[in-house]
Design a protein around this motif. Structure first.
Motif: not given
Lengths: 781, 172
Positions: A196, A278, B44
């Protein structure tokens, strides 16, 4: 000369990356470093009534909390970098934290600084914000209507810009024997680098220097823009892009968050680290595409296309991103006719503000969308007049002898031979055989289809003069310095900023071949504004064509100087010196020679230099190409659709690309594969979906369908090589070909498979449900 | 709050490490922040991407799905423990040779997942590799060269295994 360019060398970058020795942003630890988190708006559109930070400040370890009001007058708005001319562009200032109104889910509301990764989040969740929600503007067509909520009160109809290029005379359309009108939606997608975004700021109050490590594809652009936002000179602002886990356009943009981190580090005189999560990335990082494209294509029954009218209604989000305005105008609108000799074309683009996250360049930026509409439209036209999709392409495409070819919108394509990759791809897929098999399979109720995309792409940004003319706030030349050390190894400083493309290897190959020295003797330095004097970064498939050329020119200049020194030492004229494989020798007397290492030493010691030659062996180049480059090719997809479930199986994918000179076929293939996965992802699986109230319903990797390994067959790829005449190495660009070509190839293949049902179009992504519904509806007719 | 620190002991890449952690500390953060092994990445926050995959007691595990306290007493291998420059694991060597990485961010996790896969199936087909890598996401490569790399690694590892067996038999 030993061949280095054109060989499949293993990458120089890899040993550190495969052993855990990369240095990505979150790997950087500085003494006394604090963590930052940005509290973001949960509403698409709301007035901020009150922010209460009392409870949050009580969390152990919290150092500071800033709101938009706290920063008023201390930090400027983050501007767009593309003021497209003649389109009545209206820019709304984007302050790094919203001051009194939030305009998208993800808009920054408060910045929290604390000791530790977990404490900063503990505090963030305790900030109490009172909002008064407003109706949001969401879809672009709806947001243009008179009664739509206004994202910015002073911008009527939410119209950010209205751009036009080209005209199509009415009589040309009237005379046409056939025409097709179709609306396409190239849906919003998330670039989704696996790393990210991140930023780390460090301020030295003694020197006044602010160092900002940030995930940027273009650190010098970041420096230029942020120096204004933060009111610091460029000389005192150092921007470093560390190892980066992908970009795909999503890290071109200069973001509010990066400015906030720089501000806080300076304000607190302590290092500050911000690592985006995320789910945060899915609200606050720029998306790509989101264009509704209405096409009218006109022509004759013999297959000749006579005119193309296109309207693009582009959802730009709540603010203009760094490159956003250029995507649907210059990048898209000047390329709408693709490879075809269409005499008349026009494009009208509406840029529309909405209460959604801004959109920016995403791998291909405008060209995938333009390729999509023309490659889909030409197929629909072929169906309309009952012509084979390959034949209609051959009838209309520019021929080898037409180059340099000027398209309907006035762009001059550098070089091309469109038949070459088309022929090769048709052979690879065995087209005739496929059509025969398709007939048989259709009889048995099997839905197989083949789809073509014969594309051309505008890339290799580019000539700086043109950049100025199209309102881009930057030069787009490229810089390289080749510095030869006393013992003969070389450091090369480059203004492009790789993040996975492998430039240390490909640029190294260019230098190795030029100087005749081993790859291991060459180190490349990128991505640090303090080491690299200037540069414009990596995007728009420009790095090899512009940056690589700059490296080649600088290396040639090193050789020129070295030759003079060798001639002086060997007591001959410069004209008598030949340089091959790292050896300077005298024509006709090859035993009279100096090695590259010997000259490196001579130049740096400067004990005995020729008259007028300065010490050291170093040269720079600032290469500004005379034109863009236009890679092209043919992609063919073969699919099978399960009519009971709507499931699409991608059975084969053939890609023949012509990207000019290929420096390293291994990494070039890698670029094609990666681009394909993203372009196919757009056609089949990916898509950002907003609810009517402006919530992103696809805000994690659970809801956003990132392509996995099992989704793909083995890609069949090949290159043809048509050199570009606009740069010294003949390179075009390879990074974006896959995303540009593949989306329409897949769509055309699925539509071909569904031909028995008379289905002409389905909105992307082609999820099984949509395909199944389309089949069911057509059966019900 | 329940944030009182607790003691954990893990054996990581062959070295025993003791530490005091908050009970909520994710294993991925512990590996990176407490142990300084930054080769394991995080991509993530919903355990989809697999960039943080490590071996826990020989099994490929996404280290963001475990709390550090759950790994107390375990043996963990990260990419740093897989092999080093000059002594690369066949998986690392194959990723290098076959261009199985571009940005390299997902790569440590993908390699660890692939090592886990080969433990279960030492001779997988392309299709089995693609299925077996369901738990990881790579955005750069389009997976093709990852598949090639894993296949090549499997071959190298089978050859090494065969050699080891041969040497063993000779000794007998």
């Amino acid at each position: 000369m030993t061949k280095v360019v054109g060989t499949r060398l293993k990458r120089k970058e890899d040993p550190k990356l495969i052993t855990g020795h990369g240095s990505f942003a979150d790997d950087i630890q500085l003494p006394g470093m604090l963590h930052a988190a940005v509290l973001r708006s949960p509403h698409a559109h709301a007035v901020i009534k009150k922010i209460n930070v009392e409870e949050a400040l009580k969390v152990p370890g919290v150092v500071a909390i800033y709101t938009g009001k706290d920063l008023e007058g201390k930090i400027g708005p983050v501007p767009t970098s593309w003021y497209v001319p003649d389109c009545d562009l209206k820019e709304a200032p984007q302050y790094p934290l919203a001051i009194d109104r939030v305009r998208y889910v993800g808009d920054g509301v408060a910045l929290v600084i604390a000791e530790g990764r977990y404490a900063v989040k503990d505090a963030m969740y305790l900030i109490d914000v009172e909002y008064e929600t407003l109706s949001p503007a969401v879809g672009q067509k709806e947001s243009l209507k008179d009664n739509a909520p206004l994202v910015h009160d002073d911008i009527e109809n939410n119209l950010a810009f209205h751009w036009k290029a080209g005209t199509v005379p009415e009589e040309v359309c009237e005379k046409a024997e056939a025409s097709v009108k179709q609306s396409f939606y190239v849906q919003r997608v998330a670039p989704s680098p696996i790393e990210t975004r991140a930023a780390i700021g460090r301020y030295n109050p003694g020197t006044g220097e602010l160092t900002l490590w940030c995930t940027s594809q273009n650190p010098h652009i970041h420096r230029m823009v942020l120096s204004e936002v933060l009111d610091i000179t460029e000389a005192k602002l150092r921007v470093i892009s560390p190892d980066m886990g992908g970009g795909f356009g999503g890290k071109i943009g200069v973001y509010p968050d990066e400015a906030l981190v720089g501000f806080a580090a300076r304000d607190l005189c302590r290092p500050v680290k911000w690592i985006e999560e995320r789910s945060e990335h899915f609200t606050a990082a720029n998306f790509g595409r989101d264009e509704v494209i209405d096409v009218e294509i006109y022509g004759q029954k013999d297959g000749t296309i006579t005119a193309l009218r296109v309207t693009n209604t582009h959802n730009v989000g709540a603010y203009l991103s760094t490159m956003g305005p250029g995507v649907s105008t210059i990048d898209f609108g000047l390329m709408i006719t693709g490879i075809y000799k269409i005499p008349y074309a026009s494009c009208e683009t509406f840029g529309v503000y909405t209460n959604t996250t801004p959109t920016d360049a995403y791998r291909g930026a405008g060209k995938p969308e333009s390729t999509y509409q023309i490659e889909r439209a030409i197929d629909l036209f072929a169906k309309e007049i009952g012509m084979d999709p390959v034949e209609i392409r051959r009838i209309n495409m520019a021929q080898k002898e037409d180059f340099p070819f000027t398209n309907a919108q006035g762009l001059v394509y550098d070089s091309g031979d469109y038949e070459k990759p088309l022929t090769k791809a048709l052979e690879m897929v065995d087209y005739q055989k496929f059509r025969e098999e398709q007939k048989e399979l259709r009889k048995r109720g099997k839905l197989v289809g083949i789809g073509f995309s014969t594309y051309v792409e505008l890339c290799g940004f580019g000539p700086s003069k043109v950049a100025g003319g199209i309102g881009f706030q930057g030069g787009i030349w490229e810089n390289a310095t080749v510095r030869v050390h006393p013992r003969g190894s070389v450091t090369v400083y480059c203004g492009t900023s790789p993040h996975g493309q492998g430039h240390a290897t490909t640029f190294g190959q260019i230098v190795s071949e030029k100087l005749g020295i081993p790859m291991d003797d060459i180190e490349l330095v990128f991505s640090d504004t303090k080491s690299v004097s200037m540069g414009w970064g990596t995007y728009g498939s420009r790095s090899v064509a512009v940056g690589g050329s700059s490296v080649a020119i600088a290396a040639d200049r090193v050789i020129d100087k070295a030759k003079k020194i060798a001639a002086h030492e060997l007591e001959v004229s410069v004209e008598e010196i030949v340089f091959e494989e790292g050896i300077f020798s005298v024509k006709g007397s090859p035993s009279l020679q100096r090695t590259f290492k010997e000259i490196a030493k001579s130049a740096n010691m400067a004990w005995n230099l020729p008259e007028g030659i300065e010490p050291s062996l170093e040269a720079s180049s600032y290469f500004d190409p005379e034109n863009f480059v236009y890679p092209f090719g043919t992609h063919i997809a073969v699919v099978e659709v399960d009519k009971e479930t709507g499931q699409i199986e991608l059975k084969r994918y053939v890609a023949v690309d012509d990207v000019g000179r290929v420096i390293n076929p291994l990494t070039a293939e890698g670029q094609v594969h990666g681009g394909l996965a993203q372009g196919i992802g757009q056609a089949l699986w990916e898509g950002i979906v907003y609810s009517k109230d402006g919530q992103n319903l696809t805000g994690t990797f659970m809801d956003y369908a990132m392509p996995k390994a099992r989704f793909f067959p083995k890609f069949e790829t090949a290159f043809t090589e048509t050199l570009s005449p606009v740069n010294p190495i003949g390179a075009k660009g390879v990074g974006e070909t896959g995303t540009t070509a593949s989306t329409p190839a897949i769509m055309n293949a699925v539509m071909d498979a569904l031909e028995p049902y008379g289905i002409k179009d389905i909105e992307m992504p082609l999820t099984p449900e949509k395909v199944w519904r389309a089949i069911s509806e057509s059966e019900g007719k | 709050m329940g944030n009182e620190k607790v003691n954990v002991t893990v054996k990581i890449n062959g070295n025993e490490k003791r530490a005091e952690v908050e009970p909520r500390t994710l294993l991925a953060h512990f590996i990176r922040d407490n142990l300084g092994l930054t080769g394991t990445h995080i991509g993530c926050d919903t355990s989809q991407c697999g960039a943080c995959t490590v071996l826990v007691d020989g099994q490929a595990v996404k280290s963001c799905t475990l709390l550090t306290v759950q790994a107390d007493g375990s043996e963990i291998t990260t990419v740093e423990g897989l092999g080093q420059v000059g002594n690369l694991h066949p998986m690392q060597q194959s990723f290098w040779e076959k261009h199985g990485l571009q940005c390299g961010y997902c790569t440590p996790g993908v390699m660890m997942a692939a090592v886990g896969l080969l433990q279960q199936n030492p001779n997988p087909s392309d299709e089995e590799i693609r299925e077996g890598l369901e738990g990881v996401i790579c955005r750069c490569t389009g997976y093709q060269f990852i598949v090639d790399a894993v296949k090549h690694a499997a071959q190298l590892m089978r050859e090494t295994e065969a050699e080891v067996q041969l040497v063993g038999e000779e000794r007998l």
